[in-house]
Design an enzyme around this catalytic site. Structure first.
Site, PDB file in Angstrom:
ATOM      1  N   ILE A   1       0.810  -1.228   0.000  1.00 44.65           N
ATOM      2  CA  ILE A   1       0.000   0.000   0.000  1.00 44.65           C
ATOM      3  C   ILE A   1       0.835   1.264   0.000  1.00 44.65           C
ATOM      4  CG2 ILE A   1      -2.249  -0.721   0.879  1.00 44.65           C
ATOM      5  CD1 ILE A   1      -1.269  -0.162   3.703  1.00 44.65           C
ATOM      6  N   GLY A   2       2.099   1.139   0.260  1.00 48.38           N
ATOM      7  CA  GLY A   2       2.902   2.363   0.250  1.00 48.38           C
ATOM      8  C   GLY A   2       4.379   2.063   0.274  1.00 48.38           C
TER       9      GLY A   2
ATOM     10  N   GLY B   1       8.080   3.974   1.455  1.00 49.15           N
ATOM     11  CA  GLY B   1       8.755   5.118   2.061  1.00 49.15           C
ATOM     12  C   GLY B   1      10.229   5.029   1.754  1.00 49.15           C
TER      13      GLY B   1
ATOM     14  N   GLY C   1      12.518   4.194   3.689  1.00 49.86           N
ATOM     15  CA  GLY C   1      13.187   3.094   4.382  1.00 49.86           C
ATOM     16  C   GLY C   1      12.658   1.714   4.042  1.00 49.86           C
ATOM     17  N   GLY C   2      11.550   1.623   3.336  1.00 48.47           N
ATOM     18  CA  GLY C   2      10.999   0.300   3.042  1.00 48.47           C
ATOM     19  C   GLY C   2       9.578   0.382   2.523  1.00 48.47           C
ATOM     20  N   ILE C   3       8.882  -0.751   2.616  1.00 47.58           N
ATOM     21  CA  ILE C   3       7.522  -0.782   2.077  1.00 47.58           C
ATOM     22  C   ILE C   3       6.490  -1.010   3.190  1.00 47.58           C
ATOM     23  CG2 ILE C   3       8.178  -1.610  -0.222  1.00 47.58           C
ATOM     24  CD1 ILE C   3       7.054  -4.386   0.738  1.00 47.58           C
ATOM     25  N   VAL C   4       5.252  -0.634   2.879  1.00 49.93           N
ATOM     26  CA  VAL C   4       4.150  -0.874   3.809  1.00 49.93           C
ATOM     27  C   VAL C   4       3.137  -1.761   3.078  1.00 49.93           C
ATOM     28  CG1 VAL C   4       2.327   0.188   5.199  1.00 49.93           C
ATOM     29  CG2 VAL C   4       4.507   1.364   4.928  1.00 49.93           C
TER      30      VAL C   4
ATOM     31  N   ASP D   1       9.615  13.615  13.051  1.00 52.23           N
ATOM     32  CA  ASP D   1       9.389  13.454  11.610  1.00 52.23           C
ATOM     33  C   ASP D   1       7.921  13.690  11.261  1.00 52.23           C
ATOM     34  OD1 ASP D   1      10.210  12.967   9.021  1.00 52.23           O
ATOM     35  OD2 ASP D   1      10.022  10.792   9.172  1.00 52.23           O
TER      36      ASP D   1
HETATM   37  P1  ATP Z   1       9.315   8.536   4.580  1.00 49.19           P
HETATM   38  O1  ATP Z   1       9.859   7.167   4.444  1.00 49.19           O
HETATM   39  O2  ATP Z   1      10.072   9.523   3.759  1.00 49.19           O
HETATM   40  O3  ATP Z   1       9.139   8.964   5.994  1.00 49.19           O
HETATM   41  P2  ATP Z   1       6.526   7.872   4.341  1.00 49.19           P
HETATM   42  O4  ATP Z   1       6.097   8.333   5.688  1.00 49.19           O
HETATM   43  O5  ATP Z   1       5.539   8.098   3.214  1.00 49.19           O
HETATM   44  O6  ATP Z   1       7.875   8.548   3.888  1.00 49.19           O
HETATM   45  P3  ATP Z   1       6.220   5.155   5.181  1.00 49.19           P
HETATM   46  O7  ATP Z   1       6.040   5.530   6.602  1.00 49.19           O
HETATM   47  O8  ATP Z   1       7.029   3.958   4.866  1.00 49.19           O
HETATM   48  O9  ATP Z   1       6.917   6.333   4.389  1.00 49.19           O
HETATM   49  O10 ATP Z   1       4.781   5.012   4.563  1.00 49.19           O
HETATM   50  C1  ATP Z   1       4.582   4.872   3.166  1.00 49.19           C
HETATM   51  C2  ATP Z   1       3.112   5.033   2.851  1.00 49.19           C
HETATM   52  O11 ATP Z   1       2.427   3.872   3.331  1.00 49.19           O
HETATM   53  C3  ATP Z   1       2.424   6.208   3.530  1.00 49.19           C
HETATM   54  O12 ATP Z   1       2.559   7.395   2.789  1.00 49.19           O
HETATM   55  C4  ATP Z   1       0.973   5.719   3.576  1.00 49.19           C
HETATM   56  O13 ATP Z   1       0.373   5.925   2.328  1.00 49.19           O
HETATM   57  C5  ATP Z   1       1.130   4.215   3.772  1.00 49.19           C
HETATM   58  N1  ATP Z   1       1.008   3.838   5.192  1.00 49.19           N
HETATM   59  C6  ATP Z   1       1.964   3.877   6.137  1.00 49.19           C
HETATM   60  N2  ATP Z   1       1.519   3.425   7.324  1.00 49.19           N
HETATM   61  C7  ATP Z   1       0.226   3.078   7.125  1.00 49.19           C
HETATM   62  C8  ATP Z   1      -0.829   2.540   7.977  1.00 49.19           C
HETATM   63  N3  ATP Z   1      -0.603   2.293   9.253  1.00 49.19           N
HETATM   64  N4  ATP Z   1      -2.041   2.348   7.421  1.00 49.19           N
HETATM   65  C9  ATP Z   1      -2.272   2.612   6.119  1.00 49.19           C
HETATM   66  N5  ATP Z   1      -1.339   3.110   5.278  1.00 49.19           N
HETATM   67  C10 ATP Z   1      -0.108   3.350   5.767  1.00 49.19           C
END
Ligand code: ATP
Ligand code: MG
Length: 347
Positions: free
Chosen positions: A75-76, A78, A80-83, A191
């Site tokens: 779903i996402g 970042g 540092g990795g994937i969600v 952050d």
């Molecule tokens: P960065 O790594 O630069 O801090 P980021 O905050 O977008 O960026 P992640 O925290 O890895 O990176 O999250 C990536 C994306 O995943 C988010 O932008 C969001 O769309 C989705 N995401 C993260 N956590 C959740 C969650 N708990 N529920 C639903 N979606 C989420």
């Protein structure tokens, strides 16, 4: 009493065909007879008073393992990795699984483990629940509460700008979450930005990723790589000085201003370093008074002050007139999030 633990490894003590089943069949295709519950995943024992559907997992249950969850989709991503969206095999409950691939030293690993422990102990309706975390062979996996509206950054891509009345309702929740972190937990988020503010179809707004991502960024040198993401760091952090809770308030101000105008408050620069230089050297951004209410402009300037001591705390900001000026409108964030183009994944 603790509820029964769903355990996919639990083997049938007697063959399934020998169990007398026949009390009833639930909607999810589960047979239940007294204390025995059987479905396609196997058999488990449930307590007498348990409802027909399996109980939802609570953060305090400490019963999640990676073997208990099925991956649904990514779903996402970042820095540092994937969600991933994942589903618990037994309860059907959705979670977000954050997987961070990192080759880190022992000392860093300990520090991260410590931060994760703090995360786990934090239970506030305005902070994303962290259910469990694992470290295995350079990979950190964190099981988080799934927020089906994604982040405010995702939402902003759809709606472009967020009108003041909605922003006031969103901001109120973020401030309560920040107040919890600052005053009760004594944690600096480090952050705060639109991608770390998550939303759901119930109109809830929650802060995520406190501590962890900042530690990972600073430990892995990612901070020195210009990734194209805007920077919400306060001037005192940029110059490497002492920074405290009020550093988060700077970030909050920039994030709210971005939501209102649809643009990161500093104009694009050629490099990350030029942006950092502008944050330190230029006057702080302001909300344009011809486009926004006096209250909103005043709120932003109460947050975005270059000297930390000139900023207001989360507690004081909660009393700011901007947050209550639209109360009569009875803003419904649930319908706003679900109808205004939010990429809600599941209901
Ligand atoms: P960065 O790594 O630069 O801090 P980021 O905050 O977008 O960026 P992640 O925290 O890895 O990176 O999250 C990536 C994306 O995943 C988010 O932008 C969001 O769309 C989705 N995401 C993260 N956590 C959740 C969650 N708990 N529920 C639903 N979606 C989420
Ligand atoms: Mg994040």
């Amino acid at each position: 009493m603790r509820k029964a633990v769903p355990n996919p490894n639990l083997k049938l003590a007697v063959p399934a065909h020998e169990i007398t089943i026949g009390k009833f069949l639930t909607q999810s295709g589960t047979f239940k007879d007294g204390d025995l519950l059987v479905n396609k995943d196997g058999l488990r024992i449930v307590s007498q008073n348990e409802e027909e559907e399996p109980p939802l997992i609570k953060p305090s249950d400490n019963q999640l393992t990676l073997a208990d969850i099925d991956m649904v989709k990514v779903i996402g991503k970042g820095s540092g990795g994937i969600v991933q969206l994942v589903r618990h095999k037994w309860t059907g409950q959705f979670f977000a699984l954050k997987v961070i691939q990192l080759n880190i030293e022992e000392s860093m690993r300990k520090q991260i483990a410590q931060e994760l422990k703090i995360n786990l102990s934090t239970q506030c309706p305005y902070v994303v629940v962290c259910y469990q975390s694992f470290y295995d062979n350079g990979v950190i996996s964190i099981v988080l509460e799934y927020m089906d509206g994604g982040s405010l950054a995702d939402f902003l891509k759809k709606v472009k700008t967020i009108p003041e009345p909605y922003l006031a309702a969103i901001c109120k929740q973020v401030l309560i979450g920040l107040m919890h972190l600052h005053h009760e937990k004594r944690i600096i988020h480090r952050d705060l930005k639109p991608s770390n503010i998550l939303i759901n179809h119930r109109g809830e707004v929650k802060i995520s990723d406190f501590g962890v991502s900042a530690i990972i960024q600073s430990s892995s040198g990612l901070r020195d790589t210009f990734t194209g993401t805007c920077n919400y760091m306060s001037p005192e952090r940029i110059i490497g000085g002492r920074h405290g809770y009020l550093s988060d308030i700077w970030s909050l101000g920039l994030a709210m201003l971005e939501c209102a105008t649809g643009q990161f408050p500093y104009p694009p620069r050629d490099s990350f370093y030029e942006l950092l230089e502008a944050v330190v050297e230029q006057p702080p951004p302001r909300a344009p008074p011809d486009h926004f209410s006096e209250e909103f402009c005043s709120f932003i300037s109460a947050c975005v002050q270059k000297k930390a001591e000139d900023r207001k705390s989360a507690q004081v900001l909660l009393e700011h007139p901007f947050l209550s000026m639209y109360d009569d409108l009875h803003i419904d964030l649930a319908s706003y999030f679900t109808t205004a183009g939010s990429p809600l994944a599941t209901f």
